[in-house]
Design a protein around this motif. Sequence first.
Motif, PDB file in Angstrom:
ATOM      1  N   UNK A 261       0.835  -1.204   0.000  1.00  0.00           N
ATOM      2  CA  UNK A 261       0.000   0.000   0.000  1.00  0.00           C
ATOM      3  C   UNK A 261       0.868   1.251   0.000  1.00  0.00           C
ATOM      4  N   UNK A 262       1.938   1.250   0.789  1.00  0.00           N
ATOM      5  CA  UNK A 262       2.815   2.414   0.812  1.00  0.00           C
ATOM      6  C   UNK A 262       3.476   2.647  -0.549  1.00  0.00           C
ATOM      7  N   UNK A 263       3.902   1.582  -1.189  1.00  0.00           N
ATOM      8  CA  UNK A 263       4.532   1.704  -2.507  1.00  0.00           C
ATOM      9  C   UNK A 263       3.548   2.238  -3.543  1.00  0.00           C
ATOM     10  N   UNK A 264       2.263   1.929  -3.355  1.00  0.00           N
ATOM     11  CA  UNK A 264       1.236   2.366  -4.308  1.00  0.00           C
ATOM     12  C   UNK A 264       0.727   3.769  -4.029  1.00  0.00           C
ATOM     13  N   UNK A 265       1.272   4.436  -3.000  1.00  0.00           N
ATOM     14  CA  UNK A 265       0.859   5.803  -2.714  1.00  0.00           C
ATOM     15  C   UNK A 265       0.281   6.011  -1.334  1.00  0.00           C
ATOM     16  N   UNK A 266       0.325   4.976  -0.482  1.00  0.00           N
ATOM     17  CA  UNK A 266      -0.197   5.076   0.879  1.00  0.00           C
ATOM     18  C   UNK A 266       0.815   5.683   1.825  1.00  0.00           C
ATOM     19  N   UNK A 267       0.585   5.602   3.128  1.00  0.00           N
ATOM     20  CA  UNK A 267      -0.497   4.839   3.745  1.00  0.00           C
ATOM     21  C   UNK A 267      -1.875   5.422   3.438  1.00  0.00           C
ATOM     22  N   UNK A 268      -2.882   4.618   3.659  1.00  0.00           N
ATOM     23  CA  UNK A 268      -4.235   5.013   3.304  1.00  0.00           C
ATOM     24  C   UNK A 268      -4.890   5.800   4.433  1.00  0.00           C
ATOM     25  N   UNK A 269      -5.682   6.776   4.049  1.00  0.00           N
ATOM     26  CA  UNK A 269      -6.545   7.446   5.027  1.00  0.00           C
ATOM     27  C   UNK A 269      -7.746   6.559   5.359  1.00  0.00           C
ATOM     28  N   UNK A 270      -8.204   5.838   4.361  1.00  0.00           N
ATOM     29  CA  UNK A 270      -9.319   4.899   4.547  1.00  0.00           C
ATOM     30  C   UNK A 270      -8.911   3.565   3.935  1.00  0.00           C
ATOM     31  N   UNK A 271      -8.950   2.512   4.735  1.00  0.00           N
ATOM     32  CA  UNK A 271      -8.694   1.161   4.245  1.00  0.00           C
ATOM     33  C   UNK A 271      -9.977   0.350   4.378  1.00  0.00           C
ATOM     34  N   UNK A 272     -10.405  -0.250   3.272  1.00  0.00           N
ATOM     35  CA  UNK A 272     -11.642  -1.025   3.248  1.00  0.00           C
ATOM     36  C   UNK A 272     -11.268  -2.484   3.011  1.00  0.00           C
ATOM     37  N   UNK A 273     -11.631  -3.350   3.946  1.00  0.00           N
ATOM     38  CA  UNK A 273     -11.262  -4.765   3.865  1.00  0.00           C
ATOM     39  C   UNK A 273     -12.453  -5.569   3.355  1.00  0.00           C
ATOM     40  N   UNK A 274     -12.297  -6.141   2.157  1.00  0.00           N
ATOM     41  CA  UNK A 274     -13.390  -6.871   1.506  1.00  0.00           C
ATOM     42  C   UNK A 274     -13.025  -8.315   1.180  1.00  0.00           C
ATOM     43  N   UNK A 275     -11.944  -8.822   1.745  1.00  0.00           N
ATOM     44  CA  UNK A 275     -11.532 -10.184   1.435  1.00  0.00           C
ATOM     45  C   UNK A 275     -12.334 -11.185   2.266  1.00  0.00           C
ATOM     46  N   UNK A 276     -12.352 -12.449   1.814  1.00  0.00           N
ATOM     47  CA  UNK A 276     -13.169 -13.460   2.480  1.00  0.00           C
ATOM     48  C   UNK A 276     -12.319 -14.528   3.163  1.00  0.00           C
ATOM     49  N   UNK A 277     -11.095 -14.144   3.582  1.00  0.00           N
ATOM     50  CA  UNK A 277     -10.232 -15.069   4.317  1.00  0.00           C
ATOM     51  C   UNK A 277      -9.865 -14.425   5.652  1.00  0.00           C
ATOM     52  N   UNK A 278      -9.633 -15.226   6.691  1.00  0.00           N
ATOM     53  CA  UNK A 278      -9.247 -14.670   7.996  1.00  0.00           C
ATOM     54  C   UNK A 278      -7.791 -14.242   8.012  1.00  0.00           C
TER      55      UNK A 278
END
Length: 351
Positions: A261-278
Amino acid sequence: MISPESDPTGLHRVLDRPPVLPQAAQRLDTRRELWPDEVRIRVERLNLDAASFRQLERTHTTDGVVDGDAIRAAVLDIVATRGKMQNPETGSGGMLVGTVEEVGPDSPLGLAVGDRVTTLVSLTLTPLVLEDALASWDGLGEQVPCDGYAVLFGRSIAAVIPDDLPVPLSLSVMDVCGAPALTARIVGEYAATGRDPVVAVVGGAGKSGSLSLAAARDAGAARTIGVVPHQAESELLTGAGLADEVTIADARDPVALRDAVEKAGGPADVTVVCVDVPGCEGGAVLATADGGTVVFFSMATSFSAAALGAEGLAADVRMLVGNGFVPGHAAYAMDLLRRTDGVRRLFESRL
């Protein structure tokens, strides 16, 4: 005859003693006869939530071969035993589509006999009877053709299916419509303060993830980052054009997710978790800037792990549970689908 007394939350259908709310109940009363404020639906299709279906799939896979018959038997057993579809491992269920066949005289839902509807409340609290042994389902996909009936309470929510979209597509969108609405609300709060929020969506190529990316951009995100687990998903999301940057990371690896995420321009102000694994809680916290917000939409989330993990990292982040309901969420999600070609292509590819 049944007693005319009922509770809009469905407490009168709970067979547990002492009584609990229907979602927490081990067993619901599934009788056909309605209390005055109820509605009965003739069910034609279930949509199992992703976390539940993936758990069933993992449990019934041997040497890489998925046993659809075993998955079908497991779903039938859950519904017969509990009077609802609630996976005992994940605690989650899904939603359904069907046609209204009877409306109680005191129902506040505004539905009429013959309306084709999708429910916007979970199967984990909806009395359900399957009458066809799921004979038309191969057990290999989240959408389950079926024949049976379900009961809605006074405080249930349902939406009439739009005429301009195929039923399977509408059902897929309605199943995750809470995610984009809440994402838009949170991102809009940041944008309204004059900040230029960076939004990262973990699982960005999925159903809730793709809608959340579209909603974030719609609400004023300055930069959107889609996190996916492998190259095929990266190509899919890149082709959809929903994220400013697409990055590959295993969301269960906290350091890898943070660095991606940091490499892509983060850190994020808002992180949305939509994955279906624990196991994605720590990485989501690490990928979020101090003062930022993490929204957990996955039913695979351990909320104790999220809270204790954030404390252990001394992370000053707000953490929200996406509860699946925001006023106007269904209409907003359908609007996003109609006007965002990339979202529609992703949904159709998964059907």
